[in-house]
Design a protein around this motif. Structure first.
Motif, PDB file in Angstrom:
ATOM      1  N   LEU D  21       0.843  -1.200   0.000  1.00  0.00           N
ATOM      2  CA  LEU D  21       0.000   0.000   0.000  1.00  0.00           C
ATOM      3  C   LEU D  21       0.879   1.250   0.000  1.00  0.00           C
ATOM      4  CD1 LEU D  21      -2.975   0.775   0.159  1.00  0.00           C
ATOM      5  CD2 LEU D  21      -2.697   0.990   2.632  1.00  0.00           C
ATOM      6  N   CYS D  22       1.832   1.260   0.925  1.00  0.00           N
ATOM      7  CA  CYS D  22       2.717   2.423   1.026  1.00  0.00           C
ATOM      8  C   CYS D  22       3.476   2.621  -0.276  1.00  0.00           C
ATOM      9  CB  CYS D  22       3.679   2.204   2.196  1.00  0.00           C
ATOM     10  SG  CYS D  22       5.183   3.150   2.069  1.00  0.00           S
ATOM     11  N   SER D  23       3.955   1.529  -0.880  1.00  0.00           N
ATOM     12  CA  SER D  23       4.742   1.663  -2.109  1.00  0.00           C
ATOM     13  C   SER D  23       3.896   2.233  -3.235  1.00  0.00           C
ATOM     14  CB  SER D  23       5.288   0.300  -2.543  1.00  0.00           C
ATOM     15  OG  SER D  23       6.021  -0.264  -1.499  1.00  0.00           O
ATOM     16  N   ILE D  82       0.066  12.917  12.586  1.00  0.00           N
ATOM     17  CA  ILE D  82      -0.011  11.935  11.508  1.00  0.00           C
ATOM     18  C   ILE D  82       0.549  10.614  12.010  1.00  0.00           C
ATOM     19  CG2 ILE D  82       0.017  13.414   9.464  1.00  0.00           C
ATOM     20  CD1 ILE D  82       2.983  13.288   9.424  1.00  0.00           C
ATOM     21  N   SER D  83       0.009   9.546  11.465  1.00  0.00           N
ATOM     22  CA  SER D  83       0.443   8.223  11.924  1.00  0.00           C
ATOM     23  C   SER D  83       1.826   7.904  11.346  1.00  0.00           C
ATOM     24  CB  SER D  83      -0.562   7.172  11.468  1.00  0.00           C
ATOM     25  OG  SER D  83      -0.438   6.978  10.083  1.00  0.00           O
ATOM     26  N   GLY D  84       2.439   6.892  11.922  1.00  0.00           N
ATOM     27  CA  GLY D  84       3.746   6.467  11.430  1.00  0.00           C
ATOM     28  C   GLY D  84       3.672   6.053   9.969  1.00  0.00           C
ATOM     29  N   PHE D  85       2.594   5.364   9.624  1.00  0.00           N
ATOM     30  CA  PHE D  85       2.435   4.933   8.240  1.00  0.00           C
ATOM     31  C   PHE D  85       2.379   6.152   7.322  1.00  0.00           C
ATOM     32  CE2 PHE D  85      -0.166   3.914   4.566  1.00  0.00           C
ATOM     33  CZ  PHE D  85       0.434   2.757   4.112  1.00  0.00           C
ATOM     34  N   LEU D  92       8.794   8.933   2.246  1.00  0.00           N
ATOM     35  CA  LEU D  92       9.223   8.106   1.121  1.00  0.00           C
ATOM     36  C   LEU D  92       8.834   8.766  -0.201  1.00  0.00           C
ATOM     37  CD1 LEU D  92      10.475   5.392   0.390  1.00  0.00           C
ATOM     38  CD2 LEU D  92       8.208   4.367   0.534  1.00  0.00           C
ATOM     39  N   THR D  93       7.640   9.366  -0.234  1.00  0.00           N
ATOM     40  CA  THR D  93       7.181  10.023  -1.457  1.00  0.00           C
ATOM     41  C   THR D  93       8.110  11.178  -1.828  1.00  0.00           C
ATOM     42  OG1 THR D  93       4.909   9.474  -0.891  1.00  0.00           O
ATOM     43  CG2 THR D  93       5.236  11.185  -2.551  1.00  0.00           C
ATOM     44  N   LEU D  94       8.406  12.020  -0.838  1.00  0.00           N
ATOM     45  CA  LEU D  94       9.236  13.186  -1.140  1.00  0.00           C
ATOM     46  C   LEU D  94      10.639  12.749  -1.538  1.00  0.00           C
ATOM     47  CD1 LEU D  94       8.103  15.679   1.630  1.00  0.00           C
ATOM     48  CD2 LEU D  94       7.268  15.398  -0.709  1.00  0.00           C
ATOM     49  N   SER D 157      10.783   1.296   1.467  1.00  0.00           N
ATOM     50  CA  SER D 157       9.618   1.398   2.343  1.00  0.00           C
ATOM     51  C   SER D 157       9.901   0.729   3.682  1.00  0.00           C
ATOM     52  CB  SER D 157       8.390   0.782   1.673  1.00  0.00           C
ATOM     53  OG  SER D 157       8.525  -0.616   1.639  1.00  0.00           O
ATOM     54  N   SER D 158      10.981  -0.041   3.748  1.00  0.00           N
ATOM     55  CA  SER D 158      11.323  -0.666   5.020  1.00  0.00           C
ATOM     56  C   SER D 158      11.668   0.380   6.074  1.00  0.00           C
ATOM     57  CB  SER D 158      12.484  -1.648   4.846  1.00  0.00           C
ATOM     58  OG  SER D 158      13.608  -0.984   4.342  1.00  0.00           O
ATOM     59  N   VAL D 159      11.809   1.632   5.647  1.00  0.00           N
ATOM     60  CA  VAL D 159      12.059   2.693   6.629  1.00  0.00           C
ATOM     61  C   VAL D 159      10.842   2.880   7.533  1.00  0.00           C
ATOM     62  CG1 VAL D 159      11.182   4.682   5.361  1.00  0.00           C
ATOM     63  CG2 VAL D 159      13.142   4.938   6.845  1.00  0.00           C
ATOM     64  N   LEU D 160       9.686   2.434   7.076  1.00  0.00           N
ATOM     65  CA  LEU D 160       8.494   2.515   7.921  1.00  0.00           C
ATOM     66  C   LEU D 160       8.695   1.780   9.242  1.00  0.00           C
ATOM     67  CD1 LEU D 160       7.038   3.663   5.410  1.00  0.00           C
ATOM     68  CD2 LEU D 160       5.051   2.332   6.091  1.00  0.00           C
TER      69      LEU D 160
END
Ligand code: ATP
Ligand code: ATP
Ligand code: MG
Ligand code: MG
Lengths: 255, 246, 217, 212, 246
Positions: D21-23, D82-85, D92-94, D157-160
C-alpha cells in the motif's frame, strides 16, 4: 535451526578463564544502565559496573571485560553466533526467552510503568484498555508484549529507542509511554511536563542471558552475583546509579 | 510583396558570430536556393526565420511580423511558415496520419472531418496514401521526408523552409522527395527557401541562388546567372567545382 | 531553543564529527571495494560467459531486490553460521559492499552498453582483441558515461551507512542516538544536525562528480 | 521456519499489505511531484530552475530515515498529528520524488531536440509540444529506470519500520524479537520482499529489451 | 593469387536471409567497387570478410584463412585486413595520434619510435599532420575519415575494406577522402573492396564493379563494361539511372 555447532560445543567458561576475559553484550544508548560517555567514549551505567565487578569476581583482579554494544534486536543473535559470551542488557527473564537462552537469577527487579503528560486522564494501564488508545514502547522490549496482554484493546507503537518514543509521546503519537520504571523516571526528570503514573503493573526481573548448554558458566555467574550481593557491592552500585533518580525508590531494591 | 526581410541581421552563438550583417529580401511566391560550405551559417539563417534561433541585432520581418521585437508571438509566424528538417523530425510517438493532423487540430482547430480529408489528400500528393497508419519508425528515410513535407503543408503555410531535406537520404530515395518539392514549387504560389546541395533541383526550380560562406551572403544571383554564367566570387566558384558530381 | 544550544555543545558536536568520520571511512572503503567488485561483475554479466554470467546475474538480481537492511542482517548474523565472524566495522563494510557491488554491476553493464558498438567494431577491425577493445577503448568511455549514475549510487551508499546503526555500527547516526540518549530533548536538534551533515557530504560528492564530468576530456 | 510462518502469517500478511500500500501510494505521489519538479528544472526561467534543483538536491542528499523521522516526530509537534504509516509514506514520497525528478528530466533530455523543433516549427507552443510529443516519448524512455526507482521504493519502504509504520520490516522485527529466531524470520521477510521486487525487476528488464 | 574467395556463402540474421549464395573471388591488388540499393547486403558482405559478422554456410577464404572454420583465429585475419566505416568509429577517448599508434603498438608490438614516425608519415599522407594532438570530437567528418584511413594503413594491411566511407560526409569534404583512397589504389598494391555510391570514383579507380540486390550478386563486370556499355540486368540499369546525379 541455524545453531552453530562450534559455538554450542565450546565451553565458554573455560575459554574465558584461559583468555582472562569475558565479552559482554551491553546497552550503549540507555541511561543509567549502559550509555556511552561522549567525552571519554567509555560505556557507563549500572550494568556496566556490575559486569566489571562480576568479571573480577570470576577471573580475578587481572580479568578483563570486553563490551560489545547491542540492542534489543541484536543481542540474541550475537549471543548465539558467539560474538558475545553473555548478555547484560536490560533483558527481562521470560519463559519464551528462556526457551532460546539460559538466564541467571535476576540481577535487577524492574517493574513496568507508564509515563504520561502531567494532567493526563490516564492513571493506570486499565485506562488504556480501549479501542483508539495508543501506547508507545521500544521494539524488542518485553514491556510491549506485556501491554498486549494486559491492555489488549490498545494499539502499541514500537519505536527504535527511548528518545524516539519520548519524542513521539511529546508529538502526541500516543497517550502513554511504557517501559521499565527506572528508565521512565530518568526521562521524567529531563522532561518536567511528564510524570510516571500507576505504579508497577508487571515485574520485570532482568537476567543475564547465556547460551544453552553453558550451565557451568551460568552457575559461575550466579555464584558471582550472589557474592556481590553479599559483600555490599551490589547495593553500592544501586545507590551510585539510582540514588538520585527522582521518584525511584531504590531502597526497596536493595539486596 | 515581401515575405521575408533581413536588415543587417547579426546572430551569435555565445561569442561566435554565426550570421554577419545579413541583408536579404524574399518575395512572396519566390523559390530561393541557399548553398554554401558546412558551417557557413545556412541552417542558422533559415532557423532564425521561424524563430527557432534568436537574432542578436538587426531587423527580421517575416510575413509582416518583426522577429526582433520581443513582444511578437512567434507562434503566429510559425502557423504560416512551415519547416522541413534534414532529419525529418517526425513525431515518433504518432502515426503518419496523426503526424499530419495534430497541429491543424490543436493549433488551427480545424474540424476533425475536414482535417482527415485534407491529410489523406496530402498523403496522396506525396504518394504515400497507404502508409497512413504506420509509425514513423517503419518508414524509409525518403518516405519520412515526404510525410514531413505533408505535415508542413497541412498547416497551409504561406512559406516553407527546407534545411537539407535530402542529405540524410539514400541516393535512390532522393528523387522521390525532390519530385514532391518540385511539384510544390511549380503548382502553388508558396514561398520556398531551400538549403540543398542538389544542383539539378536548384537549376530546375529556383528563381534565385544565394551563396553563403563564413556567416555572410557572398552571392545573390538569378539562377541563370549563377549556373550559366558563373558565380562572381572565387569562393563560390571553388565551392561549385568541389561539390559537382556528389 | 535552549535545547538546541545545549545540544550543540562542543563535546556533542565533536562526538558527532567523530561519527561522521567513521561514516566517511566506511563509505570510502565500501566505495572502493564495490567499485572494483561491481566492475568485474558488470563485465562478467555483459560478456555473456556461459553459465557464469547467468549465475552471477541471478545473484546480482537477488541482492538488488532485497532491502539493504536485510543484507546487513544476513551479513552480520548469517555469516557466522558459515564460519565467518566479522567484527562490526568489517561486517558493515562487507554488507555495504555486497549490496552496492550488485548495484554498480548493473551500472557498469548499462554503461558499457551505452557506448556505440562502432567503437568496439573499429577496434576489432583494427586488429585488437575483444578484451583489448573493452579495456582500452570501451571501458574508459563507459566510465565517463557511468559517472552520474555511479555518483548517485555512492551518495546512496553514504546515506545507507545510517541503516547500519541497527547493528550498532558507531557511525554518525548512532552517535546522534547516543547523544540524545543522554537527554531525550536533544533528539530534534540531532536530527537537524544529521540532515545538515549528510547533506554536506552527499552534496559535495555530487559537486565533485559535476567537476569531474566537466574536466574529463 | 515453517512454524514461524504458520504462527505469524497474519502479521506477515498485514505487513506485506502495508508495504505494498505504502509503495503504491508513494509511487503515484512521487511520480506526480517528481514530474512537476523535473519540469521546473528545465524551465526557461532561472529562478524556477533553482527552486526545482534545490528541492531535488535537498531530498536526494538526506537519508530517508531522517526525512521520515522528521515527519513522524517534528511535524505533529507543530502542525498536525499523523500516523507512522502516513509519516513514512510522505517521507518516502518526497525522497523518491527527487530521484524521479532526475529520471524524468533525463528522459526529457533523451528525446532528441529535433522532436521539439519539429513541433515548434509545425506551429505548436512549447507547452503543447511537451504534452503531445515530448512527455509521451520521455515516459516511454524512462519506464525502465522508473521501474528501478519503484523497486528501490519498495525496498526503501522498510524505513516505515523505524516510525512504527506496521510494514513488512516492522512486523519482521517484531517477530524476530518475539521468537528470537532472527535469521529464519528475516529469511522469510526477505523472500516476501523478493516476491514483490523480483517479478517487477524481470518485467522491467523485459520491457527494456522490448522498448530498445 | 586470390585475396578473398566466397564459395556459396549464406548469411542469416535470425530468419532473415541476408546473403544468398555468394560466389566471388577478389585477387590480390585488385580494386573492386560494390554498389546496390539500401538493404541489398553490401555491408553484410563486407563485414563477413574480416569476421565482424559470421556466415551460416559456405566457404569464405581470406588471405589464406578459412573463416567458416571455427578454429581460425580471426585476429590473424584482421591484422592484414583493415576496414573503414561509414561513421569512422575513431576511438573517442584517444587523440588522433594515439588512434593511429594504438593497434600497431599492442598488436604488432612495433617499437615506439618507429610507430610514431610511421604515424606522422601517414598523417602527412592524408594531409592532417598538424592535427595529431586533437581529439576526434574536434574534427570535421572528412578529417575523421582520413584519420580512420590512416589508422587502418598503420597496420600495413594487405587488404582494405571500405563501407560507404563518404556517405556521412558533407559534399565538399568528399573529395578529400576520395583523393586519399585514389592515392592508395594507384600507388600501392593493396587489395581494396569499396562500397560506395560515388560513381566518378568507381569509374576512375575500380578494376571491377559488383552490383548487389536482395542479398545476391547480380552483376560482376569490368569497370569499362559496367559504365561504358551498360549493366546487363534491368535492376542494375534502374538503379544507375536513379542515383545518377546525386
Ligand atoms: N547551437 C550552437 N552553438 C554554438 N555554435 C553553433 C550552434 N549551431 C551552429 N553553430 C556554429 O555556427 C556556425 C554555422 O552553423 P550552421 O549550422 O548554420 O551551418 P550550416 O551552413 O548549416 O552547415 P551544414 O552544412 O554543416 O549544416 C558553425 O560554425 C557552427 O559550428
Ligand atoms: N544486425 C542485423 N539484424 C537483423 N537484420 C539485419 C542486421 N543487419 C542488417 N540486417 C538486414 O540485412 C539486410 C542487408 O543489410 P546491409 O546493411 O548489408 O545492407 P546494405 O546494402 O549495406 O544497405 P545500406 O546501403 O543501407 O547500408 C537489410 O535488410 C537489413 O535490414
Ligand atoms: Mg546546416
Ligand atoms: Mg550498408
Amino acid at each position: 535451526g541455524c545453531s552453530n555447532q562450534s559455538v554450542a560445543k565450546r565451553d565458554v567458561l573455560s575459554a574465558d578463564m584461559k583468555s582472562k576475559q569475558i565479552t559482554w553484550g551491553v546497552k550503549s544508548d540507555t541511561r543509567l544502565f549502559g550509555l556511552e560517555n561522549i567525552r571519554t567514549g567509555k560505556l557507563e551505567g549500572f550494568e556496566i559496573d556490575l559486569a566489571k565487578a562480576m568479571t573480577k569476581e570470576i577471573l580475578g583482579k587481572d580479568g578483563k571485560c570486553v563490551f560489545v554494544p547491542v540492542t534489543s534486536g541484536t543481542r540474541v543473535p550475537l549471543l548465539k553466533n558467539g560474538n558475545i559470551d553473555a548478555i547484560m542488557a536490560t533483558m527481562t527473564i521470560t519463559p519464551d526467552r528462556a526457551k532460546q537462552v539460559d538466564f541467571t537469577h535476576s540481577y535487577f527487579d524492574a517493574g513496568q510503568s507508564l509515563l504520561v503528560k502531567k494532567g493526563s486522564p490516564i492513571k493506570n494501564i486499565q485506562d488504556l484498555n480501549h479501542k483508539g488508545a495508543v501506547i508507545l514502547g521500544v521494539s524488542g522490549s518485553n514491556s510491549v508484549k506485556n501491554v498486549a496482554k494486559i491492555a489488549p484493546k490498545a494499539r502499541v507503537l514500537q519505536l527504535s529507542d527511548y528518545a524516539q518514543a519520548m519524542t513521539a509521546l511529546k508529538s502526541k503519537q500516543g497517550q502513554a509511554l511504557t517501559t521499565d520504571n527506572g528508565i521512565l523516571y530518568g526521562m521524567a526528570s529531563e522532561n518536567p511536563g511528564y510524570e510516571v503514573v500507576g505504579g508497577n503493573f508487571t515485574k520485570e526481573p532482568y537476567g543475564i542471558a547465556v547460551n544453552k548448554n553453558q550451565q557451568r558458566f551460568r552457575n559461575k555467574l550466579n555464584w558471582a552475583l550472589a557474592r556481590l550481593e553479599k559483600n555490599g557491592t551490589y547495593n553500592r552500585l544501586l545507590l551510585k546509579w539510582f540514588g538520585n533518580v527522582k521518584g525511584f525508590n531504590y531502597q526497596e531494591m536493595k539486596r | 510583396m515581401s515575405m521575408i526581410e533581413f536588415h543587417n541581421v547579426q546572430k551569435y552563438y555565445g561569442k561566435f558570430h554565426a550570421l554577419k550583417d545579413i541583408n536579404l529580401t524574399i518575395d512572396a511566391g519566390e523559390t530561393v536556393v541557399l548553398i554554401g560550405p558546412s558551417g557557413s551559417g545556412k541552417s542558422s539563417l533559415i532557423r532564425t526565420i521561424n524563430g527557432l534561433d534568436p537574432i542578436r541585432d538587426g531587423q527580421l520581418i517575416v510575413n509582416g511580423f518583426d522577429l526582433a521585437d520581443k513582444k511578437t508571438n512567434v507562434n503566429l509566424i510559425r502557423k504560416d511558415v512551415g519547416m522541413v528538417f534534414q532529419h525529418f523530425n517526425l513525431y515518433n510517438n504518432k502515426t503518419v496520419l496523426e503526424n499530419i493532423m495534430l497541429a491543424p487540430r490543436i493549433v488551427l482547430k480545424r474540424p476533425e472531418e475536414e482535417n482527415r480529408e485534407l491529410a489523406m489528400q496530402l498523403l496522396k500528393k506525396v504518394g504515400l496514401e497507404n502508409q497512413a497508419e504506420k509509425m514513423p519508425a517503419q518508414l524509409s528515410g525518403g518516405q519520412k521526408q515526404r510525410i514531413a513535407i505533408a505535415r508542413s503543408l497541412a498547416m497551409k503555410p504561406k512559406c516553407l523552409l527546407f534545411d537539407e531535406p535530402t542529405s540524410a537520404l539514400d541516393p535512390e530515395m532522393i528523387d522521390d522527395v525532390l519530385d514532391v518539392m518540385k511539384d510544390i514549387a511549380e503548382n502553388s504560389n508558396m514561398t520556398m527557401l531551400v538549403v540543398t546541395h542538389e544542383m539539378g533541383f536548384a537549376r530546375a526550380v529556383a528563381d534565385r541562388v544565394i551563396f553563403m560562406a563564413d556567416g555572410r551572403i557572398l552571392e545573390d544571383d538569378s539562377t541563370a546567372k549563377f549556373f550559366d554564367d558563373q558565380p562572381s566570387t572565387q569562393r563560390a566558384r571553388d565551392f561549385m567545382s568541389k561539390i559537382s558530381g556528389h | 531553543m535552549q535545547n538546541f544550544i545545549d545540544a550543540y555543545s562542543w563535546v556533542n558536536v565533536r562526538f558527532l564529527l567523530q561519527g561522521l568520520w567513521i561514516t566517511i571511512e566506511i563509505s570510502v572503503a565500501s566505495i572502493i571495494c564495490s567499485f572494483i567488485i561491481g566492475t568485474l561483475l558488470g563485465i562478467i554479466r555483459y560478456e555473456k560467459i556461459h553459465y557464469v554470467s547467468a549465475i552471477v546475474g541471478f545473484i546480482i538480481d537477488l541482492i538488488r531486490n532485497l532491502p539493504l537492511l536485510l543484507i546487513i542482517f544476513f551479513t552480520y548474523f548469517g555469516l557466522p553460521n558459515i564460519g565467518i565472524k566479522p567484527e562490526i566495522i568489517p561486517a558493515a563494510i562487507m554488507a555495504l559492499t555486497i549490496f552496492e557491488s550488485a548495484m554498480v554491476a548493473e551500472i557498469v553493464r548499462s554503461g558499457i552498453l551505452s557506448i556505440d558498438y562502432g567503437q568496439t567494431e573499429g577496434a576489432l577491425a583494427n586488429g585488437l582483441t575483444k578484451w583489448q577493445a573493452l579495456r582500452l577503448i570501451v571501458l574508459p568511455q563507459a566510465i565517463k558515461n557511468m559517472l552520474p549514475a555511479l555518483v548517485s549510487q555512492f551518495i546512496s551508499l553514504v546515506k545507507d551507512t545510517s541503516l547500519a546503526t541497527i547493528i550498532v555500527l558507531p557511525e554518525l547516526m548512532y552517535h546522534a542516538q547516543i547523544i540524545y540518549g543522554q537527554n531525550t530533548n536533544y533528539i530534534i536538534p540531532m536530527f537537524v544536525a544529521l540532515a545538515v551533515m549528510y547533506f554536506i557530504v552527499c552534496y559535495s560528492l555530487s559537486l565533485l562528480a559535476r567537476y569531474l564530468d566537466h574536466h574529463m576530456a | 521456519m515453517l512454524e514461524i510462518i504458520s504462527s505469524q502469517w497474519p502479521s506477515l500478511l498485514s505487513g506485506l499489505w502495508n508495504t505494498i500500500l505504502c509503495s503504491v501510494i508513494a509511487l503515484i505521489g512521487s511520480l506526480i511531484i517528481g514530474t512537476f519538479f523535473a519540469l521546473l528544472e528545465i524551465s526557461k526561467y532561472k529562478v524556477i530552475r533553482i527552486i526545482g534543483s534545490v528541492y531535488v538536491e535537498v531530498f536526494r542528499n538526506i537519508p530517508l530515515l531522517v526525512i521520515a523521522m522528521a515527519f513522524f516526530l517534528i511535524v505533529p509537534m507543530y502542525f498536525t498529528k499523523i500516523s507512522g504509516f502516513t509519516a513514512g509514506t510522505i517521507g518516502l514520497t518526497l525522497y523518491t520524488s527527487a530521484f524521479i525528478a532526475e529520471t524524468v528530466r533525463a528522459g526529457i533530455n533523451s528525446v532528441e531536440a529535433g522532436q521539439l523543433e519539429g513541433a515548434l516549427a509545425n506551429g505548436l507552443t512549447t507547452g503543447q509540444a511537451m504534452r503531445y510529443i515530448i512527455l509521451p516519448q520521455a515516459f516511454k524512455v524512462i519506464i525502465p529506470p522508473l521501474g528501478n526507482q519503484f523497486i528501490n521504493l519498495v525496498k526503501n519502504s522498510s524505513v516505515l519500520a523505524f516510525v512504527a509504520g506496521f510494514d513488512l520490516m516492522y512486523e519482521g522485527n517484531m517477530i524476530a524479537n518475539d521468537t528470537l529466531q532472527t535469521i529464519p524470520t528475516y529469511f522469510i521477510v526477505g523472500i516476501m520482499y523478493l516476491i514483490i521486487t523480483l517479478p517487477l525487476s524481470y518485467y522491467m528488464r523485459h520491457l527494456e529489451k522490448k522498448l530498445a
